[in-house]
Design a protein around this motif. Structure first.
Motif, PDB file in Angstrom:
ATOM      1  N   GLN A  23      51.130  -0.447  47.636  1.00  0.00           N
ATOM      2  CA  GLN A  23      52.573  -0.640  47.707  1.00  0.00           C
ATOM      3  C   GLN A  23      52.876  -2.136  47.612  1.00  0.00           C
ATOM      4  N   PRO A  24      53.842  -2.489  46.796  1.00  0.00           N
ATOM      5  CA  PRO A  24      54.171  -3.921  46.704  1.00  0.00           C
ATOM      6  C   PRO A  24      54.863  -4.392  47.980  1.00  0.00           C
ATOM      7  N   VAL A  55      58.455  -7.389  45.321  1.00  0.00           N
ATOM      8  CA  VAL A  55      59.608  -6.608  44.871  1.00  0.00           C
ATOM      9  C   VAL A  55      60.748  -7.544  44.469  1.00  0.00           C
ATOM     10  N   LEU A  56      61.014  -8.560  45.290  1.00  0.00           N
ATOM     11  CA  LEU A  56      62.085  -9.509  44.978  1.00  0.00           C
ATOM     12  C   LEU A  56      61.785 -10.291  43.703  1.00  0.00           C
ATOM     13  N   ILE A  57      60.529 -10.705  43.526  1.00  0.00           N
ATOM     14  CA  ILE A  57      60.149 -11.426  42.312  1.00  0.00           C
ATOM     15  C   ILE A  57      60.338 -10.525  41.091  1.00  0.00           C
ATOM     16  N   ALA A  58      59.925  -9.265  41.210  1.00  0.00           N
ATOM     17  CA  ALA A  58      60.076  -8.338  40.082  1.00  0.00           C
ATOM     18  C   ALA A  58      61.555  -8.119  39.749  1.00  0.00           C
TER      19      ALA A  58
END
Length: 183
Positions: A94-95, A100-103
């Motif tokens: 799981q990220p 997640v924010l960077i993606a």
């Protein structure tokens, strides 16, 4: 001995301890056996009123069938749950929140870059990458040659790569404006 529905309920109540032992033996669990007995009692209410020649045998057969149905359903549930758990990612996969924010930031930057492209280039990129159409089909839809589609896609990729490279070469700002690295 013939029993009506009222008589069948009374036979059920009289034979309840034996039915419970039968279900416990078949299901391997007293709690499941109690649930099965409750289901049987509810099912008795739904039966059509007709005389039953041997009510005890009828109830034992009903209990045995109910136990078989519950075991089959339990086995199916186990297989389904195992299959579900088998395809779920581990917690290590799981990220984390930062990734997640960077993606999300990268996705917003990509969308902004695509929004700045000419309309025909956007269409070719969307049709090729999102809708997975062939370059020949895209050429037919846009009214251009396959070579023209290839050139549009190449220019689109160059713009996306240039925007990504420009973003990664920017110096990182401190999290809090005016903050100091020393405390």
């Amino acid at each position: 001995m013939t029993a009506s529905m009222g008589g069948l309920r009374q036979v059920f109540l009289d034979r309840r301890p034996m039915l419970l032992r039968l279900l416990t033996a078949r299901l391997g669990n007293a709690d499941d056996a109690e649930d099965a007995l409750q289901d049987m009692w509810i099912k008795l209410d739904g039966l059509a009123v007709q005389p039953i020649a041997d009510p005890a045998a009828f109830l034992y057969r009903m209990a045995a069938n109910h136990a078989s149905d519950r075991r089959i359903a339990g086995a199916r549930r186990t297989v389904r749950d195992d299959a579900w758990h088998g395809v779920q990612p581990d917690s290590a996969e799981q990220p984390d929140a930062e990734r997640v924010l960077i993606a999300r930031d990268r996705l917003r930057a990509l969308e902004a870059t695509i929004a700045q492209m000419p309309e025909r280039m956007q269409a070719a990129l969307r049709l090729f990458r999102v809708e997975e159409r062939s370059q020949r089909a895209i050429a037919a839809e846009l009214g251009i040659t396959v070579s023209g589609v290839e050139k549009l896609l190449k220019r689109a990729y160059l713009q996306i790569n240039a925007a990504r490279d420009a973003e990664t070469s920017l110096p990182h700002r401190p999290a809090i404006e005016g903050g100091s690295d020393r405390d």
